[in-house]
Design an enzyme around this catalytic site. Sequence first.
Site, PDB file in Angstrom:
ATOM      1  N   TYR A   6     -52.535  -5.064   7.311  1.00 13.88           N
ATOM      2  CA  TYR A   6     -51.588  -5.283   6.208  1.00 13.88           C
ATOM      3  C   TYR A   6     -50.150  -4.959   6.571  1.00 13.88           C
ATOM      4  O   TYR A   6     -49.400  -4.458   5.723  1.00 13.88           O
ATOM      5  CB  TYR A   6     -51.964  -4.411   4.996  1.00 13.88           C
ATOM      6  CG  TYR A   6     -53.350  -4.616   4.440  1.00 13.88           C
ATOM      7  CD1 TYR A   6     -53.777  -5.870   4.029  1.00 13.88           C
ATOM      8  CD2 TYR A   6     -54.228  -3.541   4.309  1.00 13.88           C
ATOM      9  CE1 TYR A   6     -55.049  -6.057   3.494  1.00 13.88           C
ATOM     10  CE2 TYR A   6     -55.502  -3.714   3.776  1.00 13.88           C
ATOM     11  CZ  TYR A   6     -55.896  -4.973   3.370  1.00 13.88           C
ATOM     12  OH  TYR A   6     -57.150  -5.138   2.849  1.00 13.88           O
ATOM     13  N   TYR A 133     -59.612  -8.096  -6.735  1.00 14.89           N
ATOM     14  CA  TYR A 133     -59.702  -7.883  -5.283  1.00 14.89           C
ATOM     15  C   TYR A 133     -61.151  -7.575  -4.944  1.00 14.89           C
ATOM     16  O   TYR A 133     -61.727  -6.639  -5.503  1.00 14.89           O
ATOM     17  CB  TYR A 133     -58.799  -6.720  -4.822  1.00 14.89           C
ATOM     18  CG  TYR A 133     -58.952  -6.475  -3.341  1.00 14.89           C
ATOM     19  CD1 TYR A 133     -58.183  -7.181  -2.412  1.00 14.89           C
ATOM     20  CD2 TYR A 133     -59.918  -5.592  -2.855  1.00 14.89           C
ATOM     21  CE1 TYR A 133     -58.355  -7.003  -1.055  1.00 14.89           C
ATOM     22  CE2 TYR A 133     -60.096  -5.412  -1.488  1.00 14.89           C
ATOM     23  CZ  TYR A 133     -59.310  -6.118  -0.596  1.00 14.89           C
ATOM     24  OH  TYR A 133     -59.493  -5.944   0.750  1.00 14.89           O
ATOM     25  N   ASP A 223     -68.778  -5.374  -8.792  1.00 13.33           N
ATOM     26  CA  ASP A 223     -68.293  -4.891  -7.501  1.00 13.33           C
ATOM     27  C   ASP A 223     -67.800  -3.460  -7.736  1.00 13.33           C
ATOM     28  O   ASP A 223     -66.664  -3.245  -8.148  1.00 13.33           O
ATOM     29  CB  ASP A 223     -67.168  -5.799  -6.995  1.00 13.33           C
ATOM     30  CG  ASP A 223     -66.542  -5.280  -5.707  1.00 13.33           C
ATOM     31  OD1 ASP A 223     -66.916  -4.173  -5.264  1.00 13.33           O
ATOM     32  OD2 ASP A 223     -65.666  -5.979  -5.159  1.00 13.33           O
ATOM     33  N   LYS A 250     -67.490   1.788   0.276  1.00 14.01           N
ATOM     34  CA  LYS A 250     -66.548   2.911   0.353  1.00 14.01           C
ATOM     35  C   LYS A 250     -67.209   4.291   0.307  1.00 14.01           C
ATOM     36  O   LYS A 250     -67.538   4.845   1.345  1.00 14.01           O
ATOM     37  CB  LYS A 250     -65.469   2.744  -0.713  1.00 14.01           C
ATOM     38  CG  LYS A 250     -64.525   1.571  -0.378  1.00 14.01           C
ATOM     39  CD  LYS A 250     -63.217   1.604  -1.152  1.00 14.01           C
ATOM     40  CE  LYS A 250     -62.216   0.629  -0.566  1.00 14.01           C
ATOM     41  NZ  LYS A 250     -62.161  -0.678  -1.218  1.00 14.01           N
TER      42      LYS A 250
HETATM   43  C1  LIG Z   1     -62.293  -2.078  -0.643  1.00 10.07           C
HETATM   44  C2  LIG Z   1     -62.954  -3.038  -1.531  1.00 10.07           C
HETATM   45  C3  LIG Z   1     -63.780  -4.069  -1.025  1.00 10.07           C
HETATM   46  C4  LIG Z   1     -63.912  -4.340   0.445  1.00 10.07           C
HETATM   47  O1  LIG Z   1     -64.566  -3.328   1.125  1.00 10.07           O
HETATM   48  P1  LIG Z   1     -64.383  -3.226   2.725  1.00 10.07           P
HETATM   49  O2  LIG Z   1     -65.334  -2.139   3.117  1.00 10.07           O
HETATM   50  O3  LIG Z   1     -62.955  -2.885   2.961  1.00 10.07           O
HETATM   51  O4  LIG Z   1     -64.756  -4.548   3.283  1.00 10.07           O
HETATM   52  C5  LIG Z   1     -64.427  -4.888  -1.933  1.00 10.07           C
HETATM   53  N1  LIG Z   1     -64.296  -4.703  -3.254  1.00 10.07           N
HETATM   54  C6  LIG Z   1     -63.522  -3.733  -3.777  1.00 10.07           C
HETATM   55  C7  LIG Z   1     -63.444  -3.578  -5.252  1.00 10.07           C
HETATM   56  C8  LIG Z   1     -62.819  -2.875  -2.934  1.00 10.07           C
HETATM   57  O5  LIG Z   1     -62.020  -1.931  -3.455  1.00 10.07           O
END
Ligand SMILES: *Cc1c(COP(=O)(O)O)cnc(C)c1O
Length: 403
Positions: A6, A133, A223, A250
């Site tokens: 980024y 996102y 998500d 995460k």
């Molecule tokens: C960080 C994030 C992702 C992507 O996860 P990565 O491990 O970085 O590929 C997907 N969805 C959300 C909501 C996120 O915050």
Amino acid sequence: MIWYPYVQMKHMPAPYEITAAEGVYLYTKDAKLIDSVSSWWCAIHGYRNPVITAAIKEQADKFSHVMLGGLTHEPAKKLSDKLQSWLPGDLDYCFYSDSGSVAVEVALKMALQYFVNRGELQRTKVLSLTHAYHGDTFKAMEVGDDEDYHFVLQAYGAKKNVIHVPTEIPALEKAFAEHHAELNAFIVEPLLQGAGGMRMYDISFLQRARELCDEYGVLLIFDEVATGFGRTGHRFVADVVLPDILVLGKALTGGHIGHAVTVANHRVYDGFYDDDPAHAFMHGPTFMGNALACAAALKSIELFEQGNYMERIARIESILKREMAGFADPRIREVRVMGGCVCVEVTSPEVLSGYQEFAYARGVFSRPFLCCLYAMVPYIITEEELVRITDTMKAWFTERPLA
Ligand SMILES: *Cc1c(COP(=O)(O)O)cnc(C)c1O
């Protein structure tokens, strides 16, 4: 050399070199910094947690990795059993992958194939939020809605398979009424949209989404890569509104090693489970179910359960609210707090230019983005450390008054 994320490499200021990390602290050669962003929100127990570190070492002494193609192992089985019993409803089937983005890809491919397996070939579209996102891989970018990250997609022209809606119930109802026949899934970051600007919205929107998905047979995907494990003040938002597919990443391993999981409910799993080999789910990341990651995740969940984390998060939320109450400045548009997250939204990105260095000098590591000055703290943080973070945020405005 390293190509950093980024950032325009030509103008990148030198990144801080970390020589050690322990608890909430990052160490450079000459500074000790509270990490206010938990390494992109994942280090919920802080760094170098001794229990998780020991679990990784113990597993590494047995084996670090074997594939799940035709093989299985105890850490993956134990983690799946744990998630099955720990997660709400009938979210029972765990498909592992190496990152949140891939786990989102898995969820979206599952939703598409679920309907392909049923012969409903017209269900090719996905509904997602404005400012969404969901990661940086291609399908995740497509369901995302953020030009700052994903403008490269413009090269392909208008999106054909994704429809975006704001977090407003009338707009949601309209989108379902118009597009339900061609939708396979509605994907959302529940309650808190992270990278799209730390936007917070009401649970009633998700409750209505669940009703509409049921009414029209559309799969609901949460998500919770960012929101899972307590970040919103709920253990999972899925505890309040139950999705058909849940994506975790995460904080899954307490931030100690990369891993993610896509968890399907019975309805979704049953859509693949029959005598036709072509109905199998054709996906398999090399490092899915990595033994070190599964061992770390198991310990992280144990710590979460045994350490009264939900109470800790409620305490963090009340301190954040107390410290930020009534704080205002002409350069601030809004201050928002939810669970273990605070966001000071400013009127333009320039307002935050220089903040990282300002915070560094006060012993805080921060990484503002767009108009967001925010913190997503490790849950082991003390009140004093937390107040240092909010004091630093406030000082940025009070010590630099407008001319
Ligand atoms: C960080 C994030 C992702 C992507 O996860 P990565 O491990 O970085 O590929 C997907 N969805 C959300 C909501 C996120 O915050």
